[in-house]
Design an enzyme around this catalytic site. Structure first.
Site, PDB file in Angstrom:
ATOM      1  N   LYS A  35     -39.327 -30.821   1.940  1.00  0.00           N
ATOM      2  CA  LYS A  35     -38.708 -30.712   0.618  1.00  0.00           C
ATOM      3  C   LYS A  35     -37.356 -30.018   0.743  1.00  0.00           C
ATOM      4  CE  LYS A  35     -41.168 -26.403  -0.336  1.00  0.00           C
ATOM      5  NZ  LYS A  35     -42.027 -25.644  -1.252  1.00  0.00           N
ATOM      6  N   ARG A 131     -49.588 -19.876 -10.116  1.00  0.00           N
ATOM      7  CA  ARG A 131     -48.369 -20.651 -10.351  1.00  0.00           C
ATOM      8  C   ARG A 131     -48.746 -22.082 -10.705  1.00  0.00           C
ATOM      9  NH1 ARG A 131     -44.181 -21.302  -5.411  1.00  0.00           N
ATOM     10  NH2 ARG A 131     -45.872 -22.676  -4.731  1.00  0.00           N
ATOM     11  N   TYR A 264     -10.900  -9.991  -0.197  1.00  0.00           N
ATOM     12  CA  TYR A 264     -10.925  -9.837  -1.648  1.00  0.00           C
ATOM     13  C   TYR A 264     -11.501  -8.477  -2.029  1.00  0.00           C
ATOM     14  CZ  TYR A 264      -9.939 -14.802  -2.523  1.00  0.00           C
ATOM     15  OH  TYR A 264      -9.355 -16.027  -2.595  1.00  0.00           O
ATOM     16  N   MET A 312     -14.793 -18.437  -0.295  1.00  0.00           N
ATOM     17  CA  MET A 312     -15.348 -19.786  -0.364  1.00  0.00           C
ATOM     18  C   MET A 312     -15.272 -20.518   0.972  1.00  0.00           C
ATOM     19  SD  MET A 312     -14.322 -22.965  -2.881  1.00  0.00           S
ATOM     20  CE  MET A 312     -14.678 -22.038  -4.380  1.00  0.00           C
TER      21      MET A 312
END
Length: 368
Positions: A35, A131, A264, A312
């Site tokens: 998956k 769940r 940053y 990024m």
């Protein structure tokens, strides 16, 4: 010249890890869980590599299953969350998809469908995960209705899922195993079926650490990709080999003075005169943005810690103590010699998330 960020996918490591699952539970069949694009490795590629060895594949939903069929994968495919609409029953009937049943609506869809074939059904029981799954008191009714239906293959698989099997001495896992075993025995006695009930408990953690959970079917997932889900190192987990090695290259070098800031927000400050390397990889390539200063990378076999905020398309790393670093040197972000679990811990996450978040921009290259 192509951008150097890439993920190497090792065929030999993938096959090796599947063999480990087989060796640890030699009397079990295996549904290879692929998956979420095979945990970021590429579902079609992984299925093509493993198809000759596995008995079936497992995916989250019918869209993932259809992608495999379109690519020519013919092995049975289990829909781990079952059907999301009655229309999917007809698709599963046509495409040889197996399905999980965990609630009344899914049961009703199957019982009222017009099927050409007998569907292979896995009946999920909630033994403590809370769940998905029918309640223990409902198992007999669900099983009997499925077993009596011409739409359903008689070899129904009774299954459950562990909440804490990654904890090596989890009392809740022991309780789940005992409850599941009791449910099976009670069901067998009450229905007087004359044959044993097919069962499945073990996920990757169950295969590696809970031999009493090995059943007719196991469901290896995370371990297939060479990573242990367990909370400590074990001899079984140590047998696994990373399938993905995430690599890039140094694209720039600079000297920074003690007290200068990098990246940053300037959240890394040089405590000494330092050499900083810029690497062509960032959160746009799947490297976690919240990785902390000090997260390890490898350059020329030596650790080069993250120095500055992940952007990024780039990261910056401290290569002050590494001899003869140059532009073009390869950088390992995770894989061989640097487990993804270790990197994920520095990013306050788990290896599962780091791998499954790998975007398509990062090219996968199949090796060996």
């Amino acid at each position: 010249m192509a951008r150097p960020a890439k993920a190497l996918i090792s065929k030999s490591a993938l096959r090796h890890n599947f063999k480990v699952a087989q060796q640890l539970a030699p009397n079990s069949n295996n549904v290879a869980i692929i998956k979420a694009n095979a945990y970021g490795h590429g579902a079609v590629v992984v299925a093509q590599i493993l198809e000759q060895d596995v008995q079936a594949f497992g995916v989250a939903c019918i869209e993932e299953a259809l992608e495999l069929r379109v690519a020519g994968i013919n092995k049975p495919i289990l829909l781990l969350e079952g059907f999301f609409s009655q229309e999917e029953v007809a698709i599963a009937d046509k495409m040889n998809f197996w399905t999980m049943v965990e609630n009344q609506q899914q049961l009703d869809w199957i019982l009222t469908a017009q099927c050409s074939n007998s569907l292979k059904v896995w009946l999920k029981v909630d033994t403590g995960m809370h769940r998905l799954g029918v309640q223990p008191a409902e198992v007999e009714s669900f099983y009997q209705q499925l077993h009596s239906s011409n739409n359903v293959d008689k070899a129904i698989v009774l299954t459950t899922h562990f909440a804490s099997a990654d904890e090596s001495d989890s009392p809740s896992t022991k309780k789940q195993i005992n409850l599941f075993t009791d449910i099976k025995q009670s069901l067998k006695a009450s229905l007087n079926l004359g044959e044993d009930i097919v069962t499945s408990m073990a996920n990757s953690a169950g295969i590696l650490a809970w031999p009493q959970a090995h059943c007719d079917w196991n469901r290896p997932g995370f371990m297939l990709y060479g990573n242990s889900p367990l909370d400590r190192n074990t001899s079984n987990g140590d047998m696994l080999k990373p399938v993905m090695t995430l690599l890039s290259e140094i694209i720039s070098l600079r000297e920074v003075k003690s007290g200068e800031q990098v990246g940053y927000g300037g959240n890394w400050t040089a405590k000494r005169d330092s050499k900083i390397a810029t690497v062509a990889i960032g959160y746009g390539d799947g490297y976690p943005r919240i990785a902390k200063n000090g997260t390890p990378t490898l350059v020329n076999g030596s650790v080069a810690p993250l120095a500055g905020r992940v952007s990024m398309d780039m990261i910056t790393i401290d290569v002050t103590d590494i001899f003869d670093v140059k532009i073009g040197d390869e950088v390992t972000l995770w894989g061989n010699s640097l487990p993804v679990n270790e990197v994920a811990e520095h990013a306050s996450t788990i290896g599962y998330e780091a791998l499954t978040r790998m975007p398509l921009r990062t090219k996968r290259i199949i090796v060996d």
